[in-house]
Design an enzyme around this catalytic site. Structure first.
Site, PDB file in Angstrom:
ATOM      1  N   ASP A 202       0.838  -1.206   0.000  1.00 57.47           N
ATOM      2  CA  ASP A 202       0.000   0.000   0.000  1.00 57.47           C
ATOM      3  C   ASP A 202       0.875   1.258   0.000  1.00 57.47           C
ATOM      4  OD1 ASP A 202      -2.718   1.445   0.784  1.00 57.47           O
ATOM      5  OD2 ASP A 202      -1.210   2.142   2.203  1.00 57.47           O
ATOM      6  N   LYS A 206       1.596   4.485  -2.914  1.00 56.19           N
ATOM      7  CA  LYS A 206       1.623   5.921  -2.589  1.00 56.19           C
ATOM      8  C   LYS A 206       2.997   6.516  -2.902  1.00 56.19           C
ATOM      9  CE  LYS A 206      -1.852   5.138   0.956  1.00 56.19           C
ATOM     10  NZ  LYS A 206      -2.040   4.723   2.354  1.00 56.19           N
TER      11      LYS A 206
END
Ligand code: NAP
Length: 431
Positions: A202, A206
């Site tokens: 995750d 980003k």
């Protein structure tokens, strides 16, 4: 001036549901402040029979996402359903229909961002994703607009609240990884399947977005190295603290003379580093550049309400563009640039090694490091009853050399185990 703008929403879960409530409950306040009358026209969900914690007029909810995009009264589309499919193709359809799109979907942007931005550009409509990194923290617009003229060197971020919560609990409350993860799940910070968070995937999505915007070169998810926190132990967090460091899962995007390097891994940060004091589920992004020096953005990195605020900001921005009637061009254009392979990046390493407690062991280990062109900066030893633990911090050396040295050390007969390796922040790593 006609100020009504019809909005279509794809997904009405944690973020989408919060957005629906904000658009209904705060409509008057938003109109007073912006002059915009934002109206929800359609909203798509998967299961129409599910109970919702918001109410919308009959006919607004549908289980057909294309019905949202194709509704002629929908002038802009918000995608908050998540995942790659069908979200990616739905966004494409909306952009091709010249409807602005707002999304919070970091996974999709990291995978298909360059393509979606190009389609938005070709159709002259905004494609905005402030909520995709850092939840409620304004960071996409500062990077792509406010700081567009800055020659940014480094972006470092704590961009996953679940892992920062777990590491904080481990470091401050002596919980082990499993206990801290369980608590994060009970509090709703971690998913039932926490793999994407704890593996660093995750944060890597980003990191890809932050790096692309900071340096104006598209960095895809596949070029981001990522390593998670699953193997960190209390012993190593305690050792780090004793040596003056705090361990964080950090996304690093760095521009070096040899290229852009983007990565996510646990990092030992000196206690005085601006990110070292970021605790619990809070997110923070630290930016360094020659004229702005150092900037720190911190706040809630997730949660329905803060994330919906970031989405709402983009909705207001896009609605203004629609009413202005002008064709928009993207805030940032992506050029070409070298991507530096992670194996080439120079970092310091911390190692915990279990060895036989007898003369000559340290010399043999030092020899293997030297033979692989890695020098040792500091050593601590603790042992009894024929067994010892060595803690080492190496000087900066290329990742591939550090790995080769560790493999060679692991093969020594006097070495029982290389228990942990962890990178140590030593300022700029690539030069
Ligand atoms: N949650 C956060 O704190 C947060 C923070 C930053 C960014 N984001 C991003 O925001 C996005 C949404 O996250 P979320 O937490 O709000 O997810 P969520 O609670 O799972 O909500 C997803 C929504 O999309 C609907 N949906 C899913 N697939 C669909 C389909 N094929 N057709 C129609 N509707 C569909 C679901 O319908 P049902 O309700 O009927 O199941 C649900 O309403 C994700 O990209 C996520 O990464 C979330």
């Amino acid at each position: 001036m006609e100020s009504a703008v019809g909005i279509g929403i794809l997904g009405a879960g944690v973020v989408g549901g919060s957005l629906v409530r904000r658009l209904t409950e705060d409509n008057d306040a938003i109109r007073a402040k912006t002059g915009l009358d934002l109206r929800i026209v359609r909203a798509a969900v998967r299961d129409l029979s599910k109970e919702r914690d918001f109410s919308v007029p009959d006919g607004v909810l549908t289980d057909d996402p294309m019905a949202v995009i194709e509704d002629e009264n929908v002038k802009l589309v918000v995608e908050v359903m998540g995942g790659l499919d069908p979200a990616g193709d739905l966004i494409l359809a909306a952009l091709e229909a010249s409807k602005p799109v707002i999304t919070a979907n970091k996974e999709l942007i990291a995978a298909r961002g360059a393509e979606l931005i190009a389609v938005a550009d070709r159709n002259g409509v905004p494609f905005l994703f402030e909520a995709a990194v850092g939840g409620g923290i304004p960071i996409i617009r500062p990077l792509s607009e406010t700081l567009a003229g800055e020659q940014i060197d480094t972006v470092m971020g704590i961009v996953n609240g679940t892992t920062n919560f777990i590491l904080t609990r481990m470091a401050e409350d002596n919980q082990d990884f499993e206990q801290a993860l369980k608590e994060a799940q009970q509090l709703g910070y971690a998913e039932a399947d926490p793999t994407a968070d704890v593996s660093g995937a995750d944060a890597a999505a980003k990191a890809a977005i932050l790096s692309s915007l900071a340096f104006g070169v598209w960095v895809g998810f596949e070029s981001v190295f990522h390593e998670g926190i699953e193997n960190l132990t209390l012993v190593d967090l305690k050792n780090a603290a004793d040596l003056g460091y705090v361990v964080k899962l950090v996304a690093v995007a760095e521009k070096t003379p040899r290229g852009i390097c983007t990565r996510v891994h646990p990092l030992m940060l000196p206690k005085e580093h601006p990110l070292a004091g970021i605790r619990g589920s809070t997110n923070a992004i630290f930016i360094k550049g020659p004229t702005i020096d150092e900037l720190l953005f911190a706040g809630p990195g997730a949660g329905g309400a803060p994330t919906a605020t970031a989405v709402l900001g983009d909705v207001i921005d896009a609605a203004r563009e629609i009413l202005a009637g002008a064709e928009v061009s993207p805030a940032i254009r992506f050029g070409s640039g070298e991507i530096l392979d992670f194996a080439e990046i120079d970092t310091e390493w911390y190692l915990r090694i279990e060895v036989d407690d007898r003369p000559g062991v340290l010399a043999a280990i030092a020899h293997e490091f030297g033979a692989n062109d890695v020098s040792i900066k500091s050593v601590w030893q603790d042992g009894e009853h024929g067994e010892a633990t060595l803690l080492l911090i190496t000087h900066r050396a290329a990742e591939w050399k550090q790995r080769a040295a560790v493999a060679a050390v692991g093969g020594l007969t006097s070495v029982r185990r290389v228990s942990t390796v962890m990178r140590v922040d030593s300022g700029t790593a690539g030069r």
